[in-house]
Design a protein around this motif. Structure first.
Motif, PDB file in Angstrom:
ATOM      1  N   ARG A  75       0.841  -1.374   0.012  1.00 11.91           N
ATOM      2  CA  ARG A  75       0.014  -0.085  -0.019  1.00 11.91           C
ATOM      3  C   ARG A  75       0.896   1.162  -0.053  1.00 11.91           C
ATOM      4  O   ARG A  75       2.009   1.376   0.783  1.00 11.91           O
ATOM      5  CB  ARG A  75      -0.924  -0.057   1.221  1.00 11.91           C
ATOM      6  N   TYR A  76       0.408   2.173  -0.735  1.00 13.72           N
ATOM      7  CA  TYR A  76       1.040   3.453  -0.791  1.00 13.72           C
ATOM      8  C   TYR A  76       0.359   4.649  -0.349  1.00 13.72           C
ATOM      9  O   TYR A  76      -0.914   4.590  -0.534  1.00 13.72           O
ATOM     10  CB  TYR A  76       1.485   3.678  -2.566  1.00 13.72           C
ATOM     11  N   ALA A  77       0.848   5.482   0.463  1.00 15.06           N
ATOM     12  CA  ALA A  77       0.092   6.697   0.779  1.00 15.06           C
ATOM     13  C   ALA A  77       1.089   7.860   0.957  1.00 15.06           C
ATOM     14  O   ALA A  77       2.337   7.807   1.136  1.00 15.06           O
ATOM     15  CB  ALA A  77      -0.395   6.336   2.160  1.00 15.06           C
ATOM     16  N   ALA A  78       0.488   8.767   0.357  1.00 16.00           N
ATOM     17  CA  ALA A  78       1.390  10.213   0.425  1.00 16.00           C
ATOM     18  C   ALA A  78       0.681  11.454   0.713  1.00 16.00           C
ATOM     19  O   ALA A  78      -0.425  11.602   0.813  1.00 16.00           O
ATOM     20  CB  ALA A  78       1.854  10.458  -1.166  1.00 16.00           C
ATOM     21  N   TRP A  79       1.303  12.363   1.197  1.00 19.59           N
ATOM     22  CA  TRP A  79       0.987  13.673   1.888  1.00 19.59           C
ATOM     23  C   TRP A  79       1.876  14.570   1.153  1.00 19.59           C
ATOM     24  O   TRP A  79       3.177  14.450   1.024  1.00 19.59           O
ATOM     25  CB  TRP A  79       1.293  13.649   3.283  1.00 19.59           C
ATOM     26  N   PHE A 136       2.823   1.394  -8.157  1.00 15.57           N
ATOM     27  CA  PHE A 136       1.260   1.368  -8.006  1.00 15.57           C
ATOM     28  C   PHE A 136       0.677   2.251  -8.990  1.00 15.57           C
ATOM     29  O   PHE A 136       1.217   3.399  -9.393  1.00 15.57           O
ATOM     30  CB  PHE A 136       1.320   2.219  -6.402  1.00 15.57           C
ATOM     31  N   LYS A 137      -0.425   1.501  -9.596  1.00 12.73           N
ATOM     32  CA  LYS A 137      -1.284   2.342 -10.557  1.00 12.73           C
ATOM     33  C   LYS A 137      -2.498   2.511 -10.067  1.00 12.73           C
ATOM     34  O   LYS A 137      -3.258   2.180  -9.418  1.00 12.73           O
ATOM     35  CB  LYS A 137      -1.270   1.259 -11.677  1.00 12.73           C
ATOM     36  N   ASN A 138      -3.022   3.958 -10.209  1.00 17.17           N
ATOM     37  CA  ASN A 138      -4.214   4.623  -9.981  1.00 17.17           C
ATOM     38  C   ASN A 138      -4.718   5.412 -11.113  1.00 17.17           C
ATOM     39  O   ASN A 138      -4.277   6.523 -11.425  1.00 17.17           O
ATOM     40  CB  ASN A 138      -3.821   5.571  -8.999  1.00 17.17           C
ATOM     41  N   ILE A 182      -3.303  10.604  -1.001  1.00 15.27           N
ATOM     42  CA  ILE A 182      -3.551   9.452  -1.923  1.00 15.27           C
ATOM     43  C   ILE A 182      -3.309   8.183  -1.258  1.00 15.27           C
ATOM     44  O   ILE A 182      -2.270   8.247  -0.633  1.00 15.27           O
ATOM     45  CB  ILE A 182      -3.190   9.810  -3.132  1.00 15.27           C
ATOM     46  N   ILE A 183      -4.138   7.211  -1.505  1.00 12.38           N
ATOM     47  CA  ILE A 183      -3.780   5.929  -1.175  1.00 12.38           C
ATOM     48  C   ILE A 183      -4.163   4.859  -2.143  1.00 12.38           C
ATOM     49  O   ILE A 183      -5.218   5.050  -2.688  1.00 12.38           O
ATOM     50  CB  ILE A 183      -4.750   5.460   0.055  1.00 12.38           C
ATOM     51  N   VAL A 184      -3.119   4.147  -2.347  1.00 10.37           N
ATOM     52  CA  VAL A 184      -3.227   3.171  -3.771  1.00 10.37           C
ATOM     53  C   VAL A 184      -2.693   1.866  -2.968  1.00 10.37           C
ATOM     54  O   VAL A 184      -1.635   1.524  -2.470  1.00 10.37           O
ATOM     55  CB  VAL A 184      -2.223   3.605  -4.701  1.00 10.37           C
ATOM     56  N   ALA A 207       5.921   4.940  -8.884  1.00  9.78           N
ATOM     57  CA  ALA A 207       6.920   4.085  -8.807  1.00  9.78           C
ATOM     58  C   ALA A 207       8.077   4.375  -7.564  1.00  9.78           C
ATOM     59  O   ALA A 207       8.745   5.526  -7.799  1.00  9.78           O
ATOM     60  CB  ALA A 207       7.642   4.003 -10.329  1.00  9.78           C
ATOM     61  N   VAL A 208       8.431   3.725  -6.658  1.00 12.30           N
ATOM     62  CA  VAL A 208       9.089   3.964  -5.635  1.00 12.30           C
ATOM     63  C   VAL A 208      10.212   3.099  -5.770  1.00 12.30           C
ATOM     64  O   VAL A 208       9.987   1.833  -5.472  1.00 12.30           O
ATOM     65  CB  VAL A 208       8.299   3.922  -4.218  1.00 12.30           C
ATOM     66  N   SER A 209      11.530   3.425  -5.980  1.00 13.17           N
ATOM     67  CA  SER A 209      12.461   2.659  -6.173  1.00 13.17           C
ATOM     68  C   SER A 209      13.509   2.851  -4.873  1.00 13.17           C
ATOM     69  O   SER A 209      13.734   3.988  -4.343  1.00 13.17           O
ATOM     70  CB  SER A 209      13.500   3.168  -7.454  1.00 13.17           C
ATOM     71  N   ILE A 210      13.678   1.598  -4.342  1.00 16.13           N
ATOM     72  CA  ILE A 210      14.575   1.535  -3.209  1.00 16.13           C
ATOM     73  C   ILE A 210      16.005   1.239  -3.383  1.00 16.13           C
ATOM     74  O   ILE A 210      16.190  -0.010  -4.157  1.00 16.13           O
ATOM     75  CB  ILE A 210      14.093   0.589  -2.033  1.00 16.13           C
TER      76      ILE A 210
END
Length: 255
Positions: free
Chosen positions: A177-181, A212-214, A192-194, A220-223
């Motif tokens: 799950r992806y969440a952003a502020w 994550f696609k919305n 947003i939550i994906v 795309a989060v690359s670590i």
């Protein structure tokens, strides 16, 4: 070896700790001497002597706090090195240790990693006590979130870019799950939550991307687990209809 290089290596060892690599079991004489010294120290069961053989910070599973320095290690020693782990190291034989190229030397299948000099770099072991502390740490982490984000199994990353705070969690069903502020917005609910993240590893070094696609947007989060001293911890790329509209470097906040 720089501190950045050490931290990068430690992250890789944590990720790959239980993986059996194509390893060369032939140890050099100086490596054998380092292992023998480590075993002798563990036989003493001296917290201070063992603390002298650790690279700091010693990573622990997030959201547990990393062990920052020697005094912190001594204070938390019994949480990490219970009798089972101490005995495992103290009673180990040279044949139980293997060199794994540039990654270091591992005990058995990676329960403990050391450098050629015999410094402990990674402990891929959790005592019953630390497992319980992890449960409490995850619950404390959960309690700090808005209700919309409290359902998850494991917190993975908290990342800060120039304009965004990003949180990635793994839910009980294995979904990422992806969440952003937006950073300048002082509110608890994310913008947003994906919940459809797909994990992809790049090579054997530990670098990976969670995508994550919305609708028309892709996050795309690359670590970056292995890179140069100038490489960021993470990179956020946002695409709309397959075209990149934003790229920002990110810092991973551990504790």
């Amino acid at each position: 070896m720089t501190m950045k290089s050490i931290l990068v290596l430690l992250s890789i060892l944590i990720i790959t700790g239980t993986t059996v690599f194509g390893q060369d079991s032939t140890l050099k004489e100086e490596q054998i001497q380092s292992i023998e010294k480590l075993i002798r120290v563990f036989k003493t069961k001296s917290k201070r002597k063992i603390a002298d053989l650790v690279y700091y910070p010693l990573r622990r599973e997030y959201p547990l706090k990393d062990v920052k320095h020697k005094n912190d290690f001594i204070r938390r020693f019994d949480d990490i090195f219970d009798r089972a782990l101490i005995d495992l190291v103290a009673k180990s034989k040279i044949d139980d240790w293997s060199e794994v190229g540039w990654r270091g030397i591992m005990l058995e299948n990676g329960i403990l990693w050391i450098s050629d000099e015999g410094k402990i770099m990674t402990v891929n072991y959790q005592s019953p006590r630390e497992k319980q502390l992890l449960v409490h740490a995850i619950q404390d982490n959960r309690n700090q979130l808005p209700k919309s984000l409290q359902q998850f199994n494991k917190p993975l990353y908290l990342i800060f870019t120039k304009h965004y705070k990003i949180r990635i969690d793994k839910k009980a069903d294995g979904i990422y799950r992806y969440a952003a502020w937006k950073i300048r917005q002082a509110k608890s609910e994310p913008d947003i939550i994906v919940e459809n993240g797909v994990l992809e590893f790049h090579g054997s070094g530990g670098n990976h991307t969670i995508t994550f696609k919305n609708n028309a947007y892709t996050y795309a989060v690359s670590i970056i687990e292995i890179g140069s001293t100038d490489t960021p911890d993470a990179i956020l790329e946002v695409l709309k209809d397959g075209k990149t509209i934003l790229t920002e470097d990110g810092d991973i906040k551990r504790n």
